[in-house]
Design a protein around this motif. Structure first.
Motif, short mmCIF file in Angstrom:
data_model
loop_
_atom_site.label_atom_id
_atom_site.label_comp_id
_atom_site.label_asym_id
_atom_site.label_seq_id
_atom_site.Cartn_x
_atom_site.Cartn_y
_atom_site.Cartn_z
N UNK A 250 0.66 -1.11 0.04
CA UNK A 250 -0.05 -0.18 0.29
C UNK A 250 0.87 1.45 0.01
N UNK A 251 1.96 1.45 -0.64
CA UNK A 251 2.97 2.42 -0.58
C UNK A 251 2.81 2.76 -2.14
N UNK A 252 3.11 4.20 -2.44
CA UNK A 252 3.03 4.83 -3.89
C UNK A 252 4.25 4.48 -4.74
N UNK A 253 3.97 4.18 -6.15
CA UNK A 253 4.97 3.88 -6.96
C UNK A 253 5.00 4.97 -7.86
N UNK A 254 6.22 5.38 -8.48
CA UNK A 254 6.65 6.47 -9.62
C UNK A 254 7.10 5.43 -10.60
N UNK A 255 6.55 5.54 -11.91
CA UNK A 255 6.78 4.54 -13.01
C UNK A 255 7.36 5.50 -14.14
N UNK A 256 8.49 5.01 -14.97
CA UNK A 256 9.11 6.11 -15.88
C UNK A 256 8.54 5.13 -17.28
N UNK A 257 7.81 5.50 -18.01
CA UNK A 257 7.18 5.21 -19.33
C UNK A 257 6.88 3.67 -19.19
N UNK A 258 6.09 3.42 -18.26
CA UNK A 258 5.38 2.25 -17.89
C UNK A 258 4.82 1.68 -19.37
N UNK A 259 4.96 0.17 -19.52
CA UNK A 259 4.32 -0.29 -20.85
C UNK A 259 2.82 -0.33 -20.95
N UNK A 260 2.26 -0.27 -19.51
CA UNK A 260 0.83 -0.41 -19.50
C UNK A 260 0.31 0.36 -18.08
N UNK A 261 0.50 1.75 -18.04
CA UNK A 261 0.30 2.50 -17.01
C UNK A 261 -1.00 2.53 -16.41
#
Length: 351
Positions: A250-261
């Motif tokens: 239950x923690x936040x995630x920052x994604x860079x150019x995720x294939x399926x955001x």
């Protein structure tokens, strides 16, 4: 005392199988491990007997637990798939997480999001069973190791902690593209960074990220990854399975150019936006928190640290016939088994 065999072909499979080894050992069972390829020479925290092909045959195990895409069919015992990652949609279903190769008798799924598709496939194909158990790799995530955690948190000196982890798939990896932005954040020093890479990433990437180690960052090896996820407040990643592993806390995630955001991710495509995305992650909105909870419950609702025990119980149910009978494996599986024999150089009888 029954004999059980663990099978792996990659180093990253060991943290998946280790909790299973612990659970089997604690229940008084005999545990052996056959490690092929990149997994060879791996170390175990729990007493596990290392075996090769001939010894694995002689064991006649009750079950073989595999964290690989394949498993040798000529070794006796129920063949159980425990998966080497979450479904992160790197590929289409026919080539990705839901590809059925005809080698396994039982699939132990991680949560509702994967259970339903596999049960539909099992009903159609008829040559394997499915049980929802949760994922053994995440057992340590919910069984806090105070000593390990303290060792990682101490250098942070009270600062918030960011974990960076990246996939090895070059076209999807943030590692080469975010290095400068991460280096700038590390140099600023207002947060502490834990840095890690998939074991299959190029050595030059390891060298660059290890060079950031110092008062504001440290590099985390694969064996420390569960502890790193426990202590980190926010994850920065890409299209990696670690995103799903982290979210189940239950923690936040920052994604860079995720294939399926997806709505539970803070996805971005310009490295210059990393500082702003981190600010959003450290102050998540109620809407984002709700999406994180929803997604976590769909992929892995189990937070008791006992998925390994459920895998073992499901395997025993399967062996005892409580999941019904299976159809014969498809012809394609027989061809794959010949390829495996060729790869391993074994043409003797199955045992």
């Amino acid at each position: 005392m029954a004999e059980y065999l663990l099978f792996a072909t990659e180093r990253y499979a060991l943290p998946i199988l280790q909790p299973l080894a612990r659970a089997l050992h604690e229940s008084g069972q005999s545990v052996s491990a056959w490690l092929e390829g990149a997994a060879s020479g791996g170390r175990w925290e729990t007493p596990v007997r290392a075996v090769g092909l001939r010894e694995a045959l002689a064991l006649r195990p009750r079950a073989v637990f595999s964290a690989a895409n394949w498993v040798p069919s000529f070794v006796s015992g129920a063949k159980v798939q425990v998966f080497h990652g979450f479904n992160v949609e790197k590929r289409g279903d026919s080539r990705g997480h839901f590809r059925v190769r005809g080698m396994f008798d039982l699939y132990c799924t991680q949560g509702p999001a994967t259970t339903a598709p596999f049960r539909a496939l099992a009903e159609r194909e008829g040559h394997f069973a499915v049980a929802e158990t949760g994922w053994p790799k995440l057992d340590p995530l919910f069984r806090h190791g105070a000593h390990e955690d303290d060792a990682l948190k101490l250098p942070a000196a009270g600062r918030r902690i960011v974990l960076f982890g990246s996939t090895f798939t070059e076209r999807l990896s943030a590692a080469p593209l975010l290095f400068d932005a991460i280096a700038a954040e590390v140099a600023r020093g207002d947060r502490y960074w834990l840095l890690t890479l998939h074991p299959k990433c190029p050595q030059e990437w390891f060298d660059r990220y290890r060079s950031l180690s110092g008062p504001n960052a440290s590099f985390v090896e694969t064996e420390q990854l569960m502890a790193a996820q426990r202590v980190a407040d926010v994850l920065v990643s890409d299209t990696s399975s670690i995103v799903s592993e982290f979210v189940v806390q239950h923690k936040p995630v920052v994604t860079f150019r995720n294939r399926a955001p997806k709505p539970h991710m803070l996805d971005f495509s310009d490295s210059a936006l990393l500082p702003a995305m981190l600010e959003r992650a450290f102050a998540p909105t109620p809407e984002l928190r709700a999406e994180i909870l929803r997604y976590a419950d769909a992929i892995h609702p189990y937070r008791d640290g006992r998925s390994s025990e459920r895998v073992i119980a499901a395997t025993e149910d399967f062996i005892d016939g409580e999941m019904g009978s299976l159809r014969a494996k498809p012809l394609a599986a027989r061809l794959r088994n010949l390829q495996i024999r060729h790869r391993l150089g074994y043409w003797g009888p199955a045992r």
